[in-house]
Design an enzyme around this catalytic site. Sequence first.
Site, PDB file in Angstrom:
ATOM      1  N   SER A 195       0.828  -1.210   0.000  1.00 32.67           N
ATOM      2  CA  SER A 195       0.000   0.000   0.000  1.00 32.67           C
ATOM      3  C   SER A 195       0.862   1.259   0.000  1.00 32.67           C
ATOM      4  O   SER A 195       0.382   2.345  -0.333  1.00 32.67           O
ATOM      5  CB  SER A 195      -0.912   0.001   1.228  1.00 32.67           C
ATOM      6  N   HIS A 245      -3.808  -8.655  -3.120  1.00 29.86           N
ATOM      7  CA  HIS A 245      -3.937  -9.095  -1.732  1.00 29.86           C
ATOM      8  C   HIS A 245      -5.259  -8.643  -1.119  1.00 29.86           C
ATOM      9  O   HIS A 245      -6.022  -9.461  -0.624  1.00 29.86           O
ATOM     10  CB  HIS A 245      -2.743  -8.643  -0.875  1.00 29.86           C
ATOM     11  N   GLU A 247     -13.253  -9.131   4.141  1.00 33.69           N
ATOM     12  CA  GLU A 247     -13.230 -10.341   4.972  1.00 33.69           C
ATOM     13  C   GLU A 247     -13.736 -10.034   6.377  1.00 33.69           C
ATOM     14  O   GLU A 247     -14.499 -10.803   6.949  1.00 33.69           O
ATOM     15  CB  GLU A 247     -11.774 -10.852   5.009  1.00 33.69           C
TER      16      GLU A 247
HETATM   17  C1  BEZ Z   1       0.407  -3.299   3.163  1.00 32.01           C
HETATM   18  O1  BEZ Z   1      -0.307  -2.322   3.303  1.00 32.01           O
HETATM   19  O2  BEZ Z   1       1.361  -3.313   2.382  1.00 32.01           O
HETATM   20  C2  BEZ Z   1       0.070  -4.540   3.973  1.00 32.01           C
HETATM   21  C3  BEZ Z   1      -1.061  -4.537   4.774  1.00 32.01           C
HETATM   22  C4  BEZ Z   1      -1.384  -5.653   5.522  1.00 32.01           C
HETATM   23  C5  BEZ Z   1      -0.580  -6.769   5.482  1.00 32.01           C
HETATM   24  C6  BEZ Z   1       0.556  -6.759   4.704  1.00 32.01           C
HETATM   25  C7  BEZ Z   1       0.876  -5.660   3.926  1.00 32.01           C
END
Ligand code: BEZ
Length: 407
Positions: free
Chosen positions: A146, A181, A211
């Site tokens: 993210s 994801h 989820e």
């Molecule tokens: C992310 O925002 O990159 C992330 C969020 C939850 C789990 C793993 C990565």
Amino acid sequence: MKILVADYIYTPEGFVEYQAVAFDETIKTVDSLENLLQTYPEAEVVRTAPHSVIYPGFINTHVHLEFSANRTSLEYGSFMPWLDSVIANRDELMQSCDNTMMQQECDNMLRSGITTFGAISSFGTELEVCEQTPQRVVFFNELIGSNAQYADMLYGDFLERVKASQSCPKKSKVTAAVAIHSPYSVHPVILQKAVALAKQHSMPLSSHFLESQAEHEWLEKGEGEFKAFFEKYFNASTPVTNIEEFMHAFDTYPAHFTHAVQATREELAYLQSKGHSIAHCPRSNRYLGCGRLAIETLKELDLPYSVATDGLSSNDSLSIFDEFRAALMLHHQAPLNTLAPQLIKASTQDAAEILGLNCGRIEAGRLADLVVVTLPDLPQSKEEIALWSIIHTKEVAHIYIEGEQIA
Ligand code: BEZ
Ligand code: FE2
């Protein structure tokens, strides 16, 4: 040519009695043994035990083999503590999960009748096992990230994994695919690129979606349990997208959304209007305290769904029949004799259609992925066969993949 004979065959028209299936790599026809022997006098005839049922091989659309080492490391009961425990234990779990362990879980799936699975791959470490296992595999390379700062680097790594899965030999039965994801963990810019890539190569596309309640709250209000999580791990205090924007990213290409337990009726209706589908993981949802997916709403909206085990990171086995039995318990309000055939259809013809595979139905021209379930006694009517199959099956009696006998 082989002819498989059984008391019952599950066809798109329902269960038929005292017939047989003729097949090589593909299914030729369903007819009486007598007629089939006239057409194929040289065929090898395989007779099954009394009260046997031939089904298309079952399809587990969503599993994380990389997390096969988990037994008691991760915290079950509630989503956010579970996610925290994944982050704390991920490296150790991945390290203790080798090819032997993953192959064992593929064998467990196979014995339960799963001839095709969708492998959600974070790192590509299960590609070799997926190439070697006899099953058909849709290999979902997962994109995560993210934080805009690292997005390009993570997208580059994802592209390399996609390419590796596209280079598998044809005989391995691996299909390259794309997994996002989740809405909270993938930056919109790389999300768009990944969806465009899937569309360009006609690859199956999937994403975890709504989820937990916490996910819904974070995406809609920027509040709730995810706020502290993102502050702690990512130094971020606002979500990278919202539900509407995320769904719109998939408007021009159908995707398979996993869980959707916390989606509203309107959100589900929107997914249906764009040709999407849902992967339903009853045990994972229960074990992580996420709630019950209203499959009766999916039926009302004509939104197709598959049944999936998810990984051993949120389950206790990868058996499709264990999952069916759990679904019977979770959806306790549903009439058993209606729900049982729905689960069987969801995991055969609907799942094959969703993943774009030419299996999942016992009819001429389909790939001969077949399993035989042997009931312990005579069913009193055809309407009960699906239910007795689900209640009594721990392992299937015969397995054929693309016409080849596996067991
Ligand atoms: C992310 O925002 O990159 C992330 C969020 C939850 C789990 C793993 C990565
Ligand atoms: Fe999952």
